[in-house]
Design an enzyme around this catalytic site. Structure first.
Site, PDB file in Angstrom:
ATOM      1  N   SER A 240       0.853  -1.193   0.000  1.00 45.05           N
ATOM      2  CA  SER A 240       0.000   0.000   0.000  1.00 45.05           C
ATOM      3  C   SER A 240       0.885   1.238   0.000  1.00 45.05           C
ATOM      4  O   SER A 240       2.109   1.142   0.049  1.00 45.05           O
ATOM      5  CB  SER A 240      -0.874   0.005   1.250  1.00 45.05           C
ATOM      6  OG  SER A 240      -0.052   0.223   2.380  1.00 45.05           O
ATOM      7  N   LYS A 241       0.230   2.372  -0.029  1.00 47.19           N
ATOM      8  CA  LYS A 241       0.967   3.632  -0.029  1.00 47.19           C
ATOM      9  C   LYS A 241       1.887   3.747   1.193  1.00 47.19           C
ATOM     10  O   LYS A 241       2.921   4.390   1.143  1.00 47.19           O
ATOM     11  CB  LYS A 241      -0.016   4.807  -0.023  1.00 47.19           C
ATOM     12  CG  LYS A 241      -0.568   5.071  -1.391  1.00 47.19           C
ATOM     13  CD  LYS A 241      -1.302   6.390  -1.427  1.00 47.19           C
ATOM     14  CE  LYS A 241      -2.021   6.561  -2.750  1.00 47.19           C
ATOM     15  NZ  LYS A 241      -3.240   7.311  -2.641  1.00 47.19           N
TER      16      LYS A 241
END
Ligand code: GLU
Length: 468
Positions: A240-241
């Site tokens: 994920s980010k």
């Protein structure tokens, strides 16, 4: 049967690295079977699907060398077709109109929750007489899903996965405003595009059951599915980010080559023995839908970087020059003209040997473009302020006579000179490097001087030895 695959991104942001891998797998599978690989933009969420996001996906796929066959299909353009299929399902008794209000639905769910039951639509309009329809209420259309038996996915990756039909409720196909749901759109489009194989993230596995039910209701053959585990970050959690996961184009900006990305993404969840370096041709030959891993692969930037370093070394020098020219001109304020291009191509092997990314390469390649007189960096200045200038002054005249002007002859001269003057080789090489490159780090300096040629090298030496 002609194999037809598709990549079906929802354009709600950049092309995620997982999406890029999905595209690659679908492309390779199609190419392996001599089939077609299509692009469908799932742009039904009009608020989030901006033209900018769609363009970003086209750009990223093109940069990655994952171009699709034919024209991309826009899902939103098929809205009428989706509604038509919903109507057909109504006509054949495979769907029904449901008038339950959002308030009643919530009440139903609350009761289910309170009773510790899974929250599912309870089918209250499934067998009700349409004459009961309340006036002035626009219904949704739901699939009349089988309530007995089971639905089976024979998955290329997960094997046979089964769900009891009793666990799946009657999903909505058309909303009360007439808009199709994702489930309906995907099935209709996959059928109409004659998709035979769907490779996608395993977050869609549960959708596959419902989609198969819908295919069956239409008496259409479902595609073969392959649900690949999502990519994880180094800590084992879904990428994920938070892990610094970036859009595919960010890797371009960081100096990764598309072939390195393809090779790296291919190895995330698929393997061919111990092979690490896999060419596009080999990938097409070997990617037959088997050997897809069931456990999530971890994204490892170091591995990607190592692969990139490999591909930089084997890349065509002219291609690298073309990729860097604009930035090199900006960085040096000089043109990448015929002369500098010649230097760059002669020096590329030595530069690529030491670079891991195109950004590293740009930084080091600037030495062949930067015009004289050079601005020396601090370390170079320091070397020249000590005994360095004296070495250069002494060397200048001797070098003017040196023949042939090759890296080998230059090194031999330097060794002899160092020996004759009680110096270490680096005490000769470093002042030369400082004068020729303006820095203290470069590929082997004799190679660099050979590439600059005699008169340019001597001019650079003169620039730092003659004080005006
Ligand atoms: N549009 C979906 C997504 O981006 C993919 C749908 C599919 O592959 O069936 O997750």
């Amino acid at each position: 049967m002609t194999v037809v695959t598709r990549f079906a991104p929802s354009p709600t942001g950049f092309l995620h690295i997982g999406g890029a891998r999905t595209a690659l797998f679908n492309l390779l599978f199609a190419r392996h079977h001599g089939g077609r690989y299509l692009l469908r933009v799932e742009d039904t969420d009009k608020k989030r699907s901006t033209m900018e996001a769609i363009d970003a996906i086209y750009d990223a796929l093109t940069w990655l060398g994952l171009e699709w066959d034919g024209e991309p299909v826009s899902q939103s353009a098929k809205r009428d077709r989706h509604a038509e299929v919903a109507q057909q399902l109504l006509d054949t008794g495979h769907a029904y109109k449901c008038y339950t209000s959002p308030y009643k639905l919530k009440e139903m769910r609350d009761q289910q929750k309170a009773a510790g039951l899974p929250t599912r639509y309870d089918g209250r309009w499934r067998d009700r007489d349409p004459a009961d329809a309340p006036a002035g209420v626009d219904p949704v259309i739901r699939l009349k899903a089988p309530q007995e038996g089971e639905t089976v996915v024979n998955d290329l990756v997960q094997g046979q996965v089964t769900v009891a039909n009793a666990q799946l409720d009657d999903m909505i196909l058309l909303r009360s405003d007439g808009s199709p749901t994702y489930m309906l759109s995907v099935v209709v489009d996959d059928h109409d595009m004659e998709i035979t194989h769907v490779i996608r993230g395993d977050d869609h596995l549960t959708n596959a059951f419902r989609q198969i039910q819908l295919f069956n209701a239409m008496d259409w053959t479902p595609p073969t599915f392959g649900h690949v585990p999502l990519i994880h970050g180094p800590d084992g959690a879904k990428l994920s980010k938070r892990h610094g996961a970036l859009g595919a184009e960010a890797y371009r900006d960081m100096g990764f080559l598309p072939e390195a990305m393809r090779n790296y993404l291919l190895r995330l969840g698929w393997g061919h023995g111990d092979d690490e370096i896999i060419s596009d041709e080999q990938a097409i030959e070997w990617f037959d839908g088997t050997s897809l891993g069931k456990s999530p692969a971890r994204f490892d930037t170091e591995k990607l970087t190592a692969l990139n370093a490999h591909y930089l070394k084997s890349a065509d020098p002219q291609r690298l020059i073309d990729l860097m020219a604009g930035d090199l001109e900006t960085a040096t304020g000089a043109a990448v003209d015929e002369e500098t291009t010649q230097r760059l191509s002669a020096g590329m092997a030595g530069l690529a040997e030491r670079a891991k990314t195109l950004s590293d390469l740009k930084e080091s390649a600037a030495l062949y473009v930067r015009p004289r007189p050079l601005t020396l960096d601090d370390k170079a200045n320091k070397i020249l302020s000590n005994s360095g200038r004296a070495v250069l002054a002494a060397a200048h005249n001797v070098l003017a006579e040196l023949e042939p002007w090759t890296a080998g002859a230059l090194e031999e001269w330097a060794r002899n000179y160092a020996e004759g003057h009680g110096l270490k080789l680096r005490e000769v090489a470093q002042p030369l490097r400082a004068a020729i490159t303006g820095t203290t780090v470069s590929p082997p300096i004799f190679e660099v001087m050979a590439i600059f040629g005699c008169s340019e090298s001597l001019a650079r030496i003169t620039d730092v030895t003659v004080t005006t």
